[in-house]
Design an enzyme around this catalytic site. Structure first.
Site, PDB file in Angstrom:
ATOM      1  N   ASP A   1      -2.919   3.971   6.430  1.00  0.00           N
ATOM      2  CA  ASP A   1      -4.123   3.155   6.348  1.00  0.00           C
ATOM      3  C   ASP A   1      -5.087   3.382   7.498  1.00  0.00           C
ATOM      4  OD1 ASP A   1      -3.912   1.524   3.919  1.00  0.00           O
ATOM      5  OD2 ASP A   1      -2.020   0.890   4.829  1.00  0.00           O
TER       6      ASP A   1
ATOM      7  N   GLU B   1      -3.390  -4.083  -7.047  1.00  0.00           N
ATOM      8  CA  GLU B   1      -2.515  -3.468  -6.044  1.00  0.00           C
ATOM      9  C   GLU B   1      -2.435  -4.450  -4.883  1.00  0.00           C
ATOM     10  OE1 GLU B   1      -3.842   0.207  -4.273  1.00  0.00           O
ATOM     11  OE2 GLU B   1      -2.037   0.352  -3.041  1.00  0.00           O
TER      12      GLU B   1
END
Lengths: 269, 391
Positions: A64, A53
């Site tokens: 995030d 990824e």
């Protein structure tokens, strides 16, 4: 099945044939700098990753936590752009499937779904995850990705209602990304007890499509635990931290390879 | 039950992590069920009257009118409790949160006005309150930081990026992603994922409803122009909304021109931006060609934001409203001018609208209504610092 999806499915199938879950490390392109990013990517390809990824650095990464957010900031300060991520993708795409992790605004800024998919496919990417493009907002882009052969991997969260989860799984290409915990990315002391149920329910909805789990997997033991129930295990912040601690391109590569090897052993266990 | 708009033309939507979708659905359903609920409306109206001090006056500013050569009415949101229009939204949202059973409130703030308003509403309702604020804004809006603390709120410093409103908003959204089951996020402007732009507009439209009625009472006519500053755009959409169907009324938004559009140091997303996603909605934003959000620049912390509400982007495209940039220098000058002419110290945000009016007086018959969105006490240090600098 579109081309990108075939490559992703083949990687999951190969891991399954070995009787284990697929290992999908995350990395931030251009972090801490371009060379280190390339070294980490090469290390992933050589050290037992089944898929990668690949995060595209972004100024406002809402999904995030602190580790990846600060990696975004550092990578951007060191000049990273989408181009850096595509170069990184190109460097390893012939060895294993690469799934880009990119925020919606960057896809739009690079011409929208069709134009972006063309760029991504040209760099060898098999799929893409857009963490701020949930079901309901994604139709045009998902179709454009599909037409270009780029698998659009959707996310399922613990807060996703069952009906919606089934709808998400029905349109998933490549695999379904299960967000393990309510929150942003980042290492956590332990995995939520409800995770196994969430994975089982998602697998029932997803049918043939593999189900991988990410967010909060920070130790080989976590990886092993998740690997018992899911088809794939995604490790992010822990490896971003390892890349940072490496101190140089070679050090970053060594540092992530070491952790990855442990995770791989734990998964096979 | 009325339907909540998810988009305005192409703008709006819900560009957020999947984790938040259920909470946005819940909030949408709650607002649809609540906004016309007699009990809620009565409670909110009572607090607006007795606690906030509404209706705020529509004041004919005589000396300002003489200066520009036509009648100017100021909608005095600076006289609302806590000194700005932000309380209208904070009170409405915290009352809603309480009905939804959420005891933990988070908010972001730039100038500190929304943070103070939310802290105030939380004190009133006995709710836990955490306000995210960039460390640069903590520096330049110190009195509001002290106010929030005094009101029992926790001020959470945000050290990322330019340490201003954009990063504070991102930090608040991340908190919400992590605590969505127990927490309501009181967003401070008409931005964010649906239903927030509608929720905030609905709660701020009281400004325009009062102003429209007051203008008709004072003049027997509607204003020729309604003028407001635009950052995220909550005071502007609040005063514009009730005039949208009055085709003859010009709607004018004034955004942060910073050092000037040509310098690239500004917050003028509607005039010099692009279309993109910021903080959960598609709208006019300031971003580079790679899609990275750029830092905004404005002397006023409340307009120091590289995006704007989706309805404003749509009003711009349809031509129903017009948007103009105003520089820092213009705003600073207008702050001093209004203080001397009227004995009113406007917030630096509102000063952008005043400055535009000073440069663009009304020609012909009629009158203007200008939304004086907040008071300027919070800006005195910044004003003195900036106006005493060598040119």
């Amino acid at each position: 099945m579109i081309a990108g999806e075939q490559a992703i499915r083949a990687a999951f199938d190969a891991a399954k044939a070995e009787g284990r879950a697929a290992l999908m490390p995350y990395m931030m392109a251009g972090f801490p700098d371009r060379e280190s990013g390339l070294a980490v990517a090469a290390a992933y390809a050589d050290a037992g990753a089944d898929l990668v990824e690949l995060g595209v650095p972004y100024s406002d990464p809402l999904a995030d936590g602190p580790t990846i957010h600060s990696a975004d900031t550092v990578a951007l300060a060191n000049g990273a752009t989408l181009r850096t991520a595509l170069e990184t993708c190109e460097a390893i795409a012939d060895k294993l499937p690469v799934v880009l992790m990119i925020y919606a605004n960057m896809v739009l800024a690079h011409g929208g779904g069709a134009e972006f998919a063309k760029l991504a496919r040209a760099a060898g990417a098999a799929g893409a995850i857009i963490p701020d493009l949930p079901l309901g907002e994604d139709e045009g882009i998902r179709e454009a990705f599909g037409a270009a052969g780029l698998a659009m991997v959707p996310l399922v969260a613990p807060t996703t209602p069952p009906g919606r989860r089934a709808e998400i799984c029905a349109v998933a290409k490549g695999f379904v990304y299960v967000v393990s915990t309510v929150g942003t990315t980042g290492e956590r002391g332990e995995l939520p007890p409800e995770l196994a149920d969430l994975v089982a329910a998602t697998k029932a909805d997803a049918g043939e499509t593999p189900v991988a789990v990410g967010f909060g997997i920070g130790t080989p033991a976590h990886a092993a635990e998740v690997g018992k129930v899911a088809d794939g295990v995604i490790i992010g912040s822990r490896l971003v931290r390892a890349a940072d601690e490496g101190g140089s391109p070679a050090g970053a590569a060594e540092s992530v390879a070491e952790f990855l090897a442990e995770a791989r052993v734990a998964l096979a266990g | 039950m009325s339907v909540i708009e998810q988009r305005f033309g192409p703008y709006g939507g819900r560009y957020v992590p999947e984790t938040l979708i259920a909470a946005l659905d819940e909030l949408t359903a709650a607002w649809e069920a609540t906004r016309e609920d007699p009990e809620y409306v009565a409670r909110l109206d009572g607090l607006r009257r007795d606690y906030v001090g509404r209706p705020t006056p529509l004041y004919l500013a005589q000396r300002l009118s003489e200066r520009v050569g036509s009648r100017v009415y100021l909608k005095r949101e600076d006289l609302a409790h806590t000194g700005a229009h932000k309380i209208n939204n904070a009170l409405g949202q915290t009352l809603l949160a309480q009905r939804m059973g959420k005891q933990r409130i988070i908010a972001e703030t730039g100038a500190g006005q929304h943070g103070v308003a939310t802290a105030t509403a939380c004190a009133l309702l006995g709710l836990e309150c955490i306000v995210y604020m960039g460390t640069e804004d903590i520096r330049r809006q110190a009195p509001n930081v002290e106010r929030m603390k005094l009101l029992g709120a926790e001020v959470a410093p945000v050290d990322a990026g330019a340490r201003t409103l954009k990063e504070a908003t991102s930090a608040a959204i991340r908190d919400w992603v992590a605590n969505v089951e127990t927490t309501h996020y009181v967003i401070g402007s008409a931005v964010g994922p649906a239903p927030y732009p509608v929720l905030v507009r609905d709660l701020q439209r009281v400004i325009g409803e009062e102003a429209r009625e007051q203008a008709l009472a004072a003049e027997g006519a509607l204003p020729r122009r309604v003028i407001a500053c635009v950052g995220g755009g909550s005071n502007a959409i609040g005063i514009f909304a009730p005039f949208l169907d009055d085709a003859a009324v010009e709607l004018i938004g004034v955004e942060a021109g910073g050092d000037g559009i040509e310098t690239g140091r500004h917050g003028a997303s509607l005039n010099a931006g692009t279309t993109g996603v910021l903080h959960g909605s598609l709208s006019a934003i300031v971003a580079d060609e790679d899609g990275q959000i750029l830092e905004a620049h404005s002397v006023s912390a409340g307009l120091d934001y590289p995006g704007t509400g989706p309805q404003h982007a749509h009003l711009r495209d349809t031509g129903r409203a017009a948007y103009f940039p105003m520089t820092d220098a213009g705003a600073l000058g207008a702050l001093g001018e209004l203080a001397r002419l009227e004995g009113i110290i406007p917030a630096l945000e509102s000063s952008h609208a005043v400055a535009w009016l000073l440069e663009n007086p009304l020609e012909g018959e009629g009158f203007d209504v200008l939304c004086l969105s907040g008071r300027g006490d919070k800006d005195l240090d910044e004003y003195v610092r900036r106006t005493s600098e060598a040119p």
